[in-house]
Design an enzyme around this catalytic site. Structure first.
Site, short mmCIF file in Angstrom:
data_model
loop_
_atom_site.label_atom_id
_atom_site.label_comp_id
_atom_site.label_asym_id
_atom_site.label_seq_id
_atom_site.Cartn_x
_atom_site.Cartn_y
_atom_site.Cartn_z
N SER A 298 -13.13 40.96 0.52
CA SER A 298 -13.92 40.31 -0.51
C SER A 298 -15.16 39.71 0.09
O SER A 298 -15.17 39.27 1.24
CB SER A 298 -13.10 39.24 -1.20
N LYS A 299 -16.22 39.73 -0.71
CA LYS A 299 -17.49 39.19 -0.22
C LYS A 299 -17.35 37.70 0.05
O LYS A 299 -18.06 37.14 0.87
CB LYS A 299 -18.58 39.46 -1.24
N ARG A 300 -16.45 37.08 -0.67
CA ARG A 300 -16.24 35.65 -0.53
C ARG A 300 -15.76 35.25 0.86
O ARG A 300 -16.34 34.42 1.52
CB ARG A 300 -15.18 35.18 -1.54
N GLN A 301 -14.64 35.85 1.25
CA GLN A 301 -13.99 35.37 2.47
C GLN A 301 -14.24 36.24 3.68
O GLN A 301 -13.89 35.86 4.79
CB GLN A 301 -12.47 35.29 2.25
N ASP A 302 -14.83 37.41 3.49
CA ASP A 302 -15.01 38.29 4.63
C ASP A 302 -16.46 38.75 4.74
O ASP A 302 -17.16 38.81 3.74
CB ASP A 302 -14.11 39.53 4.47
#
Length: 470
Positions: free
Chosen positions: A240-244
Site C-alpha cells: 500500500s502506498k500508505r505504509q510501504d
RNA sequence: GUCCCCAUCGUCUAGUCUGGCCAAGGACACCGCCCUUUCACGGCGGCGACCGGGGUUCAAAUCCCCGUGGGGACGCCA
C-alpha cells in the site's frame, strides 16, 4: 515451436511500483530465457485515471531497471477501432447484448445481493430484452456468458483451476460512452499481438476464466496463463502506498542501484538453490517458471539494503562515482565524476548501504566541518595540539604522501608517547573529518591530499591552543 | 458473505512434483566472539520454522482429507 511472446501491460495511473516491476522482470526473463520477445503495452482505456505523466514515470522506471522491451510501447487508446470492431462482431453474432441498467441501479442490487450473502453479480435482466427496448436509451454492451458448465484455467504455476460458469458474470465490454473495458481489450490485444504467455499477478487469476470465455467467443487461440503470487507489504496484504514505499524510482532516488533492485526483486518469489546474488545475464540463462513460488512474499527493505550494499561493495568505483554526483549535489556539493571522486568512493564501498548514505558520509572530503562537540571534547584535548603539529610537520617532509609512508609517522608518534596507534589516529580523525567514524585514517589522508591534511591539522592545533589559553 | 488461491525460522527461501540422504540447509535481521586506528567489511558461533488434526505408508516437511489462518477477486478500475 512457435516463438514465445510475453508482455507487461501496466495501466498508467501512477508510478511503476515494486509488484509491477517484478511482473515485468519475470516476463522479460522468461521471454529471454526461451529466445522469445517481450513487449510493452500501456493499458490506458480508463481515460479518467490515465495520465501522460504516469506513462513517462513507468517508462522511466523500466529503463532505469534495465528491463528493456522488444516491441512497443503500444497504447490501447490508439487501437480503439479494433476493439469496437470486435465488440460489434460479438453483438452481431448474438454473443453480446445491450444493457440499459444504470450504474446506480447496479450498485443497489449489488449491495442487496451481498447482504443476502450472495455473490454480488449482474442479474442479467437485460440479457433477453427485445432489441427495440434498448434503442435510443443509453446502454452498455455486455458479454453473453454461458450459464452452466465449467471453465478451467490451466495455470502454469497452479495447475488447473476450475470455475463454475454460473459464478462468472456478463461482463461489460463497452461502456455507455462506447469505450471498451479492461477484460475485453486485454483479450483482443493479447490475441492480436500474438502473446503466447500471459504472465501476471495473482489478482488476475479470477479474471482469467472470463477472459477465456471471451477468447472462445471471439474465436481466438488460447495463450498459456501463469499467475505470480503478490508481493505483500510490511503489514501483510498487498503493498500500500500508505505504509510501504512502492515506487521503483523512489528507491533510485534513495541511492539504490538498479542491479540490486533487480536482484532483490527476482529473489522475491523465485529461488535457485542457495544462491542469493544473480546478474541479469545469468538470470536470462536460468530463470524458470517452475521455480517461482506459489505463496505471496513480503517486501523486506532491510534485505534490499543488504543486496544493495553488496553491489556497492563490488561495483566499479568510476561508475559509482558518476551515480554519486546527484546525491552530493543534493547536499550542496558540486562534484563531477573523476578519478579522484572514484577514490572517494573506494573508501566508502565497504561501509555504505546506499549512495545517499555514501554522499552523507563523504561530506568532509569536500568541506571542512566543525568537529562534533562530543568528539571534540573527548579527543581534541590540549595535549593533541603538539601532536597535530608534529604530525603535520612530519607529513610535510615525507618524500611520498602515500598510506605506506604515513604509517611510520603515526607509529613513531604513538611510541614516543607510549601509546597505541589508536591514541594518535582517533584525534587525527576528529581533526580531519569532524567525527570519530570514517574510513581508515591513512585512506582519508590519501584522498584529502597532503596540503589539505596539513592545513586541517594545523588549524585544529591552533584552535585547541586558543581554547586552552582563553 | 460468495468464489478462488496459498501455508517451512520474524522476513526471503532450499527441500515438496519423483516419500527415506531433513534430529530441515542458505540468506536478511538480531545477539555474542575474533580481526581492528574508529565505523564498516570479513571470519566464527548462537537464536530461530515444517499451522493444527486425522489418514495412507515399514517410513511424511514431502501424498490425501478436514479444520484453522493469511491473501486475492467479486466495478460502466486495471
Amino acid at each position: 515451436m512457435p516463438e514465445i511472446v510475453t508482455r507487461f501491460a501496466p495501466s498508467p495511473t501512477g508510478y511503476l511500483h515494486i509488484g509491477g516491476a517484478r511482473t515485468a522482470l519475470f516476463n522479460r526473463l522468461f521471454a529471454r530465457r526461451n529466445g522469445g520477445k517481450f513487449l510493452l503495452r500501456v493499458e490506458d482505456t480508463d481515460r479518467e485515471r490515465s495520465t501522460p505523466e504516469a506513462v513517462k514515470a513507468i517508462l522511466e522506471g523500466m529503463t532505469w531497471l534495465g528491463i528493456t522491451w522488444d516491441e512497443g510501447p503500444y497504447f490501447q487508446t490508439e487501437r480503439m477501432e479494433l476493439y469496437l470492431k470486435e465488440a460489434g462482431r460479438l453483438v452481431a453474432e448474438g454473443k453480446a447484448y445491450r444493457c440499459v441498467c444504470t450504474p446506480g441501479e447496479l450498485e443497489v442490487r449489488r449491495k442487496a445481493a451481498r447482504e443476502k450473502g450472495e455473490k454480488p453479480h449482474y442479474d442479467r435482466r437485460c440479457r433477453d430484452l427485445p432489441p427495440g427496448d434498448t434503442e435510443g436509451k443509453p446502454s452498455v454492451v455486455r458479454f453473453r456468458a454461458p450459464l452452466s458448465g465449467t471453465t478451467s484455467v490451466h495455470d502454469l504455476l497452479r495447475g488447473d483451476v476450475v470455475y463454475e460458469n454460473g459464478e462468472l458474470d456478463d461482463l461489460v465490454l463497452l461502456r455507455t460512452d462506447g469505450s471498451p473495458t479492461y477484460n475485453f481489450v486485454v483479450v483482443v490485444d493479447d490475441a492480436t499481438m500474438g502473446i503466447t504467455h500471459v504472465l501476471r499477478g495473482d489478482d488476475h487469476l479470477n479474471n482469467t476464466p472470463r477472459q477465456i470465455l471471451l477468447y472462445e467467443a471471439l474465436g481466438y487461440p488460447l495463450p498459456s496463463f501463469g499467475h505470480f503470487p503478490l508481493i505483500h507489504g510490511k503489514e501483510g496484504g498487498k503493498l500500500s502506498k500508505r505504509q510501504d514505499d512502492v515506487s521503483v524510482t523512489a528507491y533510485r532516488d534513495r541511492g539504490f542501484l538498479p542491479e540490486a533492485m533487480i536482484n532483490y526483486l527476482v529473489r522475491l518469489g523465485w529461488g535457485h538453490g542457495d544462491q542469493e546474488i544473480f546478474s541479469v545475464e545469468e538470470l536470462q540463462g536460468i530463470f524458470s517458471l517452475e521455480s517461482v513460488g506459489k505463496s505471496p512474499s513480503r517486501f523486506d527493505p532491510e534485505k534490499l539494503q543488504n543486496v544493495n550494499a553488496h553491489y556497492i561493495k563490488t561495483g566499479d568505483p568510476q561508475r559509482l562515482s558518476a551515480l554519486l554526483v546527484p546525491f552530493l549535489a543534493r547536499r550542496g556539493i558540486e562534484a563531477e565524476s573523476s578519478p579522484w571522486l572514484a577514490k572517494v568512493v573506494r573508501t566508502f564501498q565497504e561501509r555504505s548501504k546506499t549512495l545517499e548514505e555514501m554522499a552523507e558520509s563523504a561530506e568532509y572530503y569536500f568541506r571542512r566541518k566543525d568537529p562534533d562537540p562530543k568528539s571534540a571534547e573527548k579527543f581534541l584535548t590540549p595535549e593533541t595540539a603538539p601532536l597535530f603539529e608534529e604530525i603535520a610537520r612530519e607529513l610535510g617532509g615525507l618524500p611520498d604522501f602515500t598510506p605506506a609512508a604515513m604509517e611510520p609517522v603515526f607509529q613513531r608518534a604513538a611510541e614516543k608517547r607510549g601509546a597505541k596507534l589508536g591514541k594518535v589516529a582517533q584525534p587525527v580523525r576528529v581533526a580531519l573529518t569532524g567525527g570519530t567514524v570514517s574510513p581508515g585514517i591513512f585512506e582519508v589522508m590519501d584522498v584529502l591530499g597532503r596540503d589539505e591534511v596539513v592545513e586541517r591539522l594545523t588549524a585544529a592545533a591552533g584552535r585547541i591552543r586558543e581554547r586552552s589559553a582563553g
